[in-house]
Design a protein around this motif. Sequence first.
Motif, PDB file in Angstrom:
ATOM      1  N   SER A   1       2.184   5.661  14.336  1.00 49.87           N
ATOM      2  CA  SER A   1       2.540   6.791  13.482  1.00 49.87           C
ATOM      3  C   SER A   1       2.936   6.231  12.124  1.00 49.87           C
ATOM      4  O   SER A   1       2.969   5.010  11.926  1.00 49.87           O
ATOM      5  CB  SER A   1       3.704   7.585  14.085  1.00 49.87           C
ATOM      6  N   TYR A   2       3.260   7.118  11.193  1.00 50.32           N
ATOM      7  CA  TYR A   2       3.699   6.650   9.883  1.00 50.32           C
ATOM      8  C   TYR A   2       5.030   5.900   9.948  1.00 50.32           C
ATOM      9  O   TYR A   2       5.452   5.310   8.963  1.00 50.32           O
ATOM     10  CB  TYR A   2       3.833   7.831   8.914  1.00 50.32           C
TER      11      TYR A   2
ATOM     12  N   SER B   1       0.812  -1.214   0.000  1.00 50.33           N
ATOM     13  CA  SER B   1       0.000   0.000   0.000  1.00 50.33           C
ATOM     14  C   SER B   1       0.844   1.262   0.000  1.00 50.33           C
ATOM     15  O   SER B   1       0.304   2.371  -0.018  1.00 50.33           O
ATOM     16  CB  SER B   1      -0.931   0.009   1.224  1.00 50.33           C
ATOM     17  N   GLY B   2       2.157   1.115   0.029  1.00 45.03           N
ATOM     18  CA  GLY B   2       3.028   2.279   0.030  1.00 45.03           C
ATOM     19  C   GLY B   2       3.067   2.997   1.355  1.00 45.03           C
ATOM     20  O   GLY B   2       3.306   4.200   1.409  1.00 45.03           O
ATOM     21  N   GLN B   3       2.857   2.237   2.453  1.00 45.90           N
ATOM     22  CA  GLN B   3       2.802   2.891   3.769  1.00 45.90           C
ATOM     23  C   GLN B   3       4.167   3.349   4.257  1.00 45.90           C
ATOM     24  O   GLN B   3       4.257   4.191   5.140  1.00 45.90           O
ATOM     25  CB  GLN B   3       2.135   1.984   4.806  1.00 45.90           C
ATOM     26  N   GLY B   4       5.251   2.803   3.702  1.00 45.18           N
ATOM     27  CA  GLY B   4       6.588   3.208   4.108  1.00 45.18           C
ATOM     28  C   GLY B   4       7.154   4.242   3.151  1.00 45.18           C
ATOM     29  O   GLY B   4       7.581   3.900   2.047  1.00 45.18           O
TER      30      GLY B   4
ATOM     31  N   GLU C   1       2.551  13.741   2.552  1.00 41.14           N
ATOM     32  CA  GLU C   1       1.440  13.599   3.491  1.00 41.14           C
ATOM     33  C   GLU C   1       0.178  13.110   2.789  1.00 41.14           C
ATOM     34  O   GLU C   1      -0.529  12.231   3.285  1.00 41.14           O
ATOM     35  CB  GLU C   1       1.167  14.925   4.194  1.00 41.14           C
ATOM     36  N   LEU C   2      -0.091  13.657   1.601  1.00 37.87           N
ATOM     37  CA  LEU C   2      -1.268  13.225   0.835  1.00 37.87           C
ATOM     38  C   LEU C   2      -1.131  11.761   0.416  1.00 37.87           C
ATOM     39  O   LEU C   2      -2.090  10.988   0.489  1.00 37.87           O
ATOM     40  CB  LEU C   2      -1.443  14.114  -0.395  1.00 37.87           C
ATOM     41  N   GLN C   3       0.074  11.387  -0.018  1.00 36.13           N
ATOM     42  CA  GLN C   3       0.307  10.007  -0.427  1.00 36.13           C
ATOM     43  C   GLN C   3       0.225   9.046   0.758  1.00 36.13           C
ATOM     44  O   GLN C   3      -0.307   7.939   0.638  1.00 36.13           O
ATOM     45  CB  GLN C   3       1.682   9.903  -1.098  1.00 36.13           C
ATOM     46  N   LEU C   4       0.723   9.466   1.902  1.00 37.21           N
ATOM     47  CA  LEU C   4       0.660   8.615   3.088  1.00 37.21           C
ATOM     48  C   LEU C   4      -0.777   8.426   3.563  1.00 37.21           C
ATOM     49  O   LEU C   4      -1.168   7.321   3.961  1.00 37.21           O
ATOM     50  CB  LEU C   4       1.510   9.218   4.212  1.00 37.21           C
ATOM     51  N   ARG C   5      -1.570   9.465   3.507  1.00 39.86           N
ATOM     52  CA  ARG C   5      -2.974   9.335   3.903  1.00 39.86           C
ATOM     53  C   ARG C   5      -3.690   8.342   2.995  1.00 39.86           C
ATOM     54  O   ARG C   5      -4.558   7.590   3.439  1.00 39.86           O
ATOM     55  CB  ARG C   5      -3.663  10.703   3.884  1.00 39.86           C
TER      56      ARG C   5
ATOM     57  N   VAL D   1       1.495   6.179  -4.970  1.00 38.64           N
ATOM     58  CA  VAL D   1       0.403   5.328  -4.508  1.00 38.64           C
ATOM     59  C   VAL D   1      -0.820   5.703  -5.326  1.00 38.64           C
ATOM     60  O   VAL D   1      -1.195   6.877  -5.417  1.00 38.64           O
ATOM     61  CB  VAL D   1       0.122   5.525  -3.007  1.00 38.64           C
ATOM     62  N   ILE D   2      -1.451   4.702  -5.928  1.00 40.61           N
ATOM     63  CA  ILE D   2      -2.612   4.930  -6.796  1.00 40.61           C
ATOM     64  C   ILE D   2      -3.868   4.479  -6.051  1.00 40.61           C
ATOM     65  O   ILE D   2      -3.888   3.399  -5.451  1.00 40.61           O
ATOM     66  CB  ILE D   2      -2.487   4.132  -8.111  1.00 40.61           C
TER      67      ILE D   2
END
Length: 610
Positions: A363-364, A268-271, A487-491, A434-435
């Motif tokens: 946290s992230y 999911s691209g969380q890192g 931040e947008l990509q992490l959300r 992240v898509i």
Amino acid sequence: MLTGIITFLTIVEPEYAYVPPNEKVVNSEDKDLNKFHQVSFIQNEDQEKLIEQGKDFFYKETFGNEVFFTDIMGLFDGAFSFPTITKAIIKLNGKGTDNLMVESAQKVKIGDRTIEKGELIETGLDVPKGAYVPLGVKFKYDEGNLKAGISCALCHASVNQNGEVVQGISNNDLDIGLMLALATNSASYFTHTEMESIKQFIKDENRVIENSEGNIEALPNIEQLEEFVDREVMKWPKGSNDTTIDFKNNPVQTIDVFTKGDQPYGWSGQGQIGPFKGLSAAINNAHSQNMDSVSQTAISNEVLNIDKELYLAILLQNAANEKYRYDPKTGVKPSEFFSKVDPTPGADGVNTLIPSSTYPRASYMTSVGLFSSSDGLRTWEQQNAMSAFMNTLEPPKTGLKATSKTSRAEGRIVFENAGCISCHGGTYLTNNKVIPSEEIGTDNSRAMGFKKLENFFASPSIYDPETPVPLPENPIVKEVQMTKEQELQLRLGWAFGGSEGGYKTISLYGLYWSAPYLHDGGVAVGPNIEKDIGVPGTIFKGIKPSARNSLLAMIDSNLRKKVIIENNKNEKLRTAHVSGKGHEYWVDTSTGFSKEEQQALIDYLLKVTD
């Protein structure tokens, strides 16, 4: 021979894991520091030393998960046992294998399957030529008992037909689900199943504990919960496992670790942030969350809606080792019982963990509010070293011959004309984005895995990289910087803010080594393109998916339709969210491309790193 190995472990060395020398590795590390992808918080780090440490950690570092897998889960107390593993390795007579066949130590029934005593079990465990233990497994003699834990190499390295080690590729025939089901306390992994409520397993109101609020709660039935979890994990296709604690049975295909340029990390691209562009955070997540269910105690109420006392009691009520087995009849709170046997006091879990600067909030940087760190080292030193090592890995040569002399060059033209380059451009064939899952069209259950953490979250921070472990009083904390775009990509990667989550655009490096395809591993086609269709026609029949034919199913709409139909016919796959659906970007007659152009594209993609 077994006695000799145990004596070796006991007297000569208390623990043993195999680290392959360079002459026994197919794809040795590329240590050209001019190409080295080092993005660490530590300035002036000795990079060559860091890489060497990382290799050692990659193959040997378990962060103490021997306790969870051996003493709590009982991975080696049932049909899959130390004597039968050792016997299987002795039978190899020094030769290597990519699928260790282990005799069942006893007759067992797991789910719908009965395994007779002495029956050979296909494990998918790899044993390099001349090794005494499977790759990625560490044997340790502790407290008078033989124990075993696992390192990164178990899932992210394999052995070829010559018994040599191929670093970084996914061990795509490793049967994690089967081995977990054979454990005597697989119920300790109950959060990785499709469960409506733990209350459905409560049959005896007399087996109770006092929860953290002082209320009385009943424990689930041990046998029924065990049987349920066994059935759930048995659904996982080889080469996959469930990695999120969200009461969804949604195994993901094990990824390769050719990580240089492949950020963000995790499906999911969380890192995405912190040391090594988020790679160290992804490594920490794997070791702190997936290797030790006890580490999730502090977040169990917020994420699972289970009081932490009840959660801990469920994990320990059938622990393999009596030392860790919780008995509600004692009247002692589960946390009080555990505090007396906790091998790593000071942090939740039995692994070597430390509280993060945001503990107990996630946290992230950490999904459980903990960091994996060992005494005597600096915080994150191990993760950073492994990140450095993995960034040196490149796919080995495939040895494939193109279907024609010009097909690879033509394939690049097809790649561009078909629009693949719009997402898979650049040096590493990825846009590093992240898509949204709805845009890709895949099952979003995995993309939503971290969503419940949103209300128990803190701004990302990290201890100063020179901070020693154990932690000193008042360690220096540094905020982890994020750009607005990050931040947008992490959300999106964490499915926060009302989104349905997303999946990263993976690098297309090493596709030859990573079949089957998609995050669910559902796009699988075997050597016989007419018969070996989908997971039921390949993996479930013991047939390895063909990289060429599986990749064809990624771009050919008619073949993909057949794959999805076969997957959907299987109830186990349906309930484990494995379909092979999504990523409908066709390169076939429906979009004006010929079969010759399809094969040229496949030649290009499979051999892009040759």
